[in-house]
Motif scaffolding. Structure first.
Motif: not given
Length: 131
Positions: A100, A92-93, A106-107, A96-97, A109-110
């Motif tokens: 973005e 997830q992290e 802007d993410v 998202k990174r 939710e994953v």
């Protein structure tokens, strides 16, 4: 192209368009570079998770892109023996990174959907079952 298929940003010079599939590929690549992820899943067929190769990374990803935000669903197969919550959080992290930083979206939710467990390269796809 259809607005639902790509993200368009207008500036003084012109328009920048990012297709949803590009966001999906970024997400798939970011997910598979995490230790503990055996691969992406195409979904369940008869109770069996079908593992995809690297050429089909966006097939294991569902992306919803708005004007400035994105939501991602990833369908993954984890390696046997890993702690699934830890692997999922790291995925997830990283996803998202990556999205973005590469797209400016802007993410919000994953979502991770663990579809199966991989037991190594010598195991056939038929042996990767969801219980």
């Amino acid at each position: 192209m259809d607005k639902s298929i790509e993200r368009a940003e207008h500036n003084d010079v012109g328009t920048i368009r990012i297709a949803d599939e590009v966001v999906g590929i970024i997400a798939g690549l970011a997910a598979t570079e995490i230790a503990g992820v055996a691969g992406m899943s195409a979904g369940l067929v008869g109770g069996i998770a079908e593992m995809l190769g690297k050429k089909n990374l966006s097939k294991g990803v569902k992306v919803e892109v708005g004007e400035r935000e994105a939501a991602v669903d990833l369908f993954i197969i984890v390696e046997y023996g890993v702690r699934i919550p830890d692997v999922a959080l790291t995925v997830q992290e990283n996803v998202k990174r990556a999205i973005e930083s590469m797209t400016g979206l802007d993410v919000v939710e994953v979502n991770i959907h663990v579809q199966g467990v991989g037991f190594g390269s010598e195991v056939k796809d038929e042996d990767i079952r969801v219980r």
